[in-house]
Design a protein around this motif. Structure first.
Motif, PDB file in Angstrom:
ATOM      1  N   GLY A   1       0.815  -1.208   0.000  1.00  0.00           N
ATOM      2  CA  GLY A   1       0.000   0.000   0.000  1.00  0.00           C
ATOM      3  C   GLY A   1       0.846   1.255   0.000  1.00  0.00           C
ATOM      4  O   GLY A   1       0.548   2.231  -0.695  1.00  0.00           O
TER       5      GLY A   1
ATOM      6  N   ASN B   1       2.716   1.455  -3.426  1.00  0.00           N
ATOM      7  CA  ASN B   1       1.712   1.729  -4.443  1.00  0.00           C
ATOM      8  C   ASN B   1       1.221   3.173  -4.360  1.00  0.00           C
ATOM      9  O   ASN B   1       0.789   3.751  -5.364  1.00  0.00           O
ATOM     10  CB  ASN B   1       0.538   0.764  -4.279  1.00  0.00           C
ATOM     11  N   ALA B   2       1.311   3.780  -3.170  1.00  0.00           N
ATOM     12  CA  ALA B   2       0.938   5.184  -3.017  1.00  0.00           C
ATOM     13  C   ALA B   2       1.846   6.093  -3.828  1.00  0.00           C
ATOM     14  O   ALA B   2       1.496   7.247  -4.116  1.00  0.00           O
ATOM     15  CB  ALA B   2       0.979   5.593  -1.546  1.00  0.00           C
TER      16      ALA B   2
ATOM     17  N   SER C   1      -6.328   9.722  -3.323  1.00  0.00           N
ATOM     18  CA  SER C   1      -5.911   8.392  -3.766  1.00  0.00           C
ATOM     19  C   SER C   1      -4.767   7.869  -2.922  1.00  0.00           C
ATOM     20  O   SER C   1      -4.710   6.678  -2.580  1.00  0.00           O
ATOM     21  CB  SER C   1      -5.483   8.430  -5.230  1.00  0.00           C
ATOM     22  N   ASP C   2      -3.834   8.752  -2.604  1.00  0.00           N
ATOM     23  CA  ASP C   2      -2.684   8.378  -1.791  1.00  0.00           C
ATOM     24  C   ASP C   2      -3.126   7.852  -0.431  1.00  0.00           C
ATOM     25  O   ASP C   2      -2.641   6.824   0.042  1.00  0.00           O
ATOM     26  CB  ASP C   2      -1.787   9.603  -1.598  1.00  0.00           C
TER      27      ASP C   2
ATOM     28  N   SER D   1      -4.650   4.360  -0.792  1.00  0.00           N
ATOM     29  CA  SER D   1      -3.689   3.279  -0.985  1.00  0.00           C
ATOM     30  C   SER D   1      -3.121   2.805   0.341  1.00  0.00           C
ATOM     31  O   SER D   1      -3.036   1.598   0.612  1.00  0.00           O
ATOM     32  CB  SER D   1      -2.550   3.749  -1.897  1.00  0.00           C
TER      33      SER D   1
ATOM     34  N   GLN E   1      -7.371   2.525  -5.219  1.00  0.00           N
ATOM     35  CA  GLN E   1      -6.034   2.233  -4.722  1.00  0.00           C
ATOM     36  C   GLN E   1      -6.082   1.312  -3.501  1.00  0.00           C
ATOM     37  O   GLN E   1      -5.214   0.452  -3.330  1.00  0.00           O
ATOM     38  CB  GLN E   1      -5.303   3.532  -4.386  1.00  0.00           C
TER      39      GLN E   1
ATOM     40  N   ALA F   1      -4.367  -2.314  -3.574  1.00  0.00           N
ATOM     41  CA  ALA F   1      -3.346  -2.718  -2.604  1.00  0.00           C
ATOM     42  C   ALA F   1      -3.635  -4.103  -2.059  1.00  0.00           C
ATOM     43  O   ALA F   1      -2.718  -4.904  -1.831  1.00  0.00           O
ATOM     44  CB  ALA F   1      -3.276  -1.698  -1.466  1.00  0.00           C
TER      45      ALA F   1
END
Length: 430
Positions: A148, A151-152, A282-283, A286, A345, A349
């Motif tokens: 996660g 992926n952020a 979105s961040d 994630s 996201q 994750a």
């Protein structure tokens, strides 16, 4: 007599944290990956005006990126399993950096498509190598959190792009902007080669941290043959999940700037703040998505429950995008779309953890490669559909309708093919 404390029981704070340095490298790589990837979306109005593109031309350029991504993903999944994540990541980064910088010298749709094809081949190596590195550096109970976080980086790249690229384009032109941003990759590649090794090879990793990292049962080290993997339900649980959700992320990434520009009359500079707000959300999604399932597992819930419950909540959070086309308020729509991208996201994750949940380390890269290829095929179909819809009726409503329903289909595929998320039976695989 006191019982000896095992690595599983040792408080995490005591075992060291060097593994999070590796996550930082992966996070940065993913941010660069998305800066290079998203630039075409941010520059779409500029490129369309300069090169005379229609919506179908833009869709065709995206299609060739997706085609290359499909080829590269399955190829790099296997390559990473065979030669390791360090060398595999190096090869991927080199290919995509060269292709990215070549964008500055193209003049036609065909030439741009060729440059995007090269970019797609190289960028496809990011997640197979990154997730393989997480599998090497983290025990199962921390992998969703680690994935996660790295992926952020996709969202950080998506945040940086609308702030950085318009400024560089205004100052130096779009051609030079591709060359300048390509320099970021060169700096990262030097750092990767200098820092990355497997845990046992790093003196900065204490004996306690190494024991913590390797606490899970040992896996076979012989790479699994594709012919075996593609016949397994567990492989397709992951791959079909990717098929349904990956096209939605591509749609947000490549068409969202154009949607905001046309719907709210924004230009190259003014659509920056809305995009930044969306990808900031979105961040958070994630990181929270990975943390949520990891937290449930630590609290005693099964992996099956934790992953799927998180994904179900995310699927419901996306549904308001059905009405995005009809929203007159820019910032209300930013909120709706931002929640949807955050949910994507978080869903992603957890989906990304399934290969390591279901397969031994020796098969993780290959399964991720198969899933990424299937997801890219879905992205190719979405690109063609978007060009057809936008040139035909000029409305984004059908595209948002697909986005609002895709996550339920993905979760249904995962659950039907792997009801308990039980480890794949591989006794006869060799």
């Amino acid at each position: 007599m006191e019982e000896e404390m095992t690595a599983m029981d040792t408080p995490v704070a005591r075992v060291g944290r060097y593994r999070w340095v590796i996550v930082g490298l992966l996070f940065t790589a993913t941010a660069i990956n998305y800066i290079d990837r998203q630039m075409i979306g941010v520059l779409k109005p500029t490129l369309s005006a300069d090169l005379g593109w229609s919506e179908t031309d833009f869709a065709n350029v995206i299609f060739f990126f997706q085609l290359a991504y499909a080829i590269g993903y399955i190829g790099f999944g296997r390559v990473v399993d065979l030669i390791g994540e360090r060398l595999g990541y190096t090869i991927a980064f080199t290919i995509w950096t060269v292709a990215h910088m070549l964008h500055g010298g193209v003049y036609s749709v065909a030439q741009f498509a060729m440059a995007r094809f090269g970019l797609g081949i190289g960028e496809a190596g990011n997640f197979p190598a990154g997730i393989k590195a997480v599998t090497e550096w983290f025990p199962a109970r921390e992998r969703a959190t680690a994935i996660g976080i790295f992926n952020a980086g996709a969202n950080v790249g998506a945040i940086i792009t609308p702030l950085l690229v318009p400024a560089l384009t205004i100052a130096y032109g779009w051609r030079s902007t591709f060359v300048i941003t390509g320099g970021f990759s060169i700096i990262w590649l030097i750092a990767w080669l200098a820092i990355y090794r497997r845990p046992a090879q790093k003196p900065q990793v204490s004996a306690e941290e190494l024991a913590y990292i390797t606490q899970d049962p040992a896996d076979p080290i012989t790479p699994m043959p594709w012919r075996r993997l593609i016949t397994m339900r567990e492989t397709w649980a992951y791959a079909l999940g990717k098929f349904f959700i990956d096209p939605i992320w591509w749609f947000f990434l490549f068409w969202l700037p154009g949607f905001l520009g046309s719907r709210y009359d924004l230009d190259l500079v003014s659509f920056g703040p809305p995009l930044v707000a969306i990808y900031l959300m979105s961040d958070v999604g994630s990181i929270v998505g990975g943390w949520s399932s990891s937290r449930m597992i630590k609290a005693g819930k099964s992996v099956n429950y934790a992953r799927k419950m998180t994904m179900l909540v995310c699927a419901f959070a996306v549904t308001p995008v059905f009405v995005a086309q009809s929203i007159d308020s820019l910032w209300l729509n930013v909120l709706i779309i931002g929640v949807a991208t955050a949910a994507h996201q978080a869903f992603s994750a957890n989906l990304y953890t399934l290969p390591s949940d279901l397969f031994p380390r020796s098969a993780v890269g290959s399964v991720i490669g198969i899933g990424g290829t299937v997801g890219a095929v879905g992205g190719m179909l979405m690109a063609k559909y978007a060009g057809f819809v936008l040139d035909g009726i000029g409305s984004y409503t059908p595209l948002f309708a697909v986005a609002g329903s895709a996550y339920f289909l993905a979760l249904a595929a995962v659950h039907l093919l792997s009801p308990r998320l039980a480890r794949a039976e591989l006794k006869d695989a060799a």
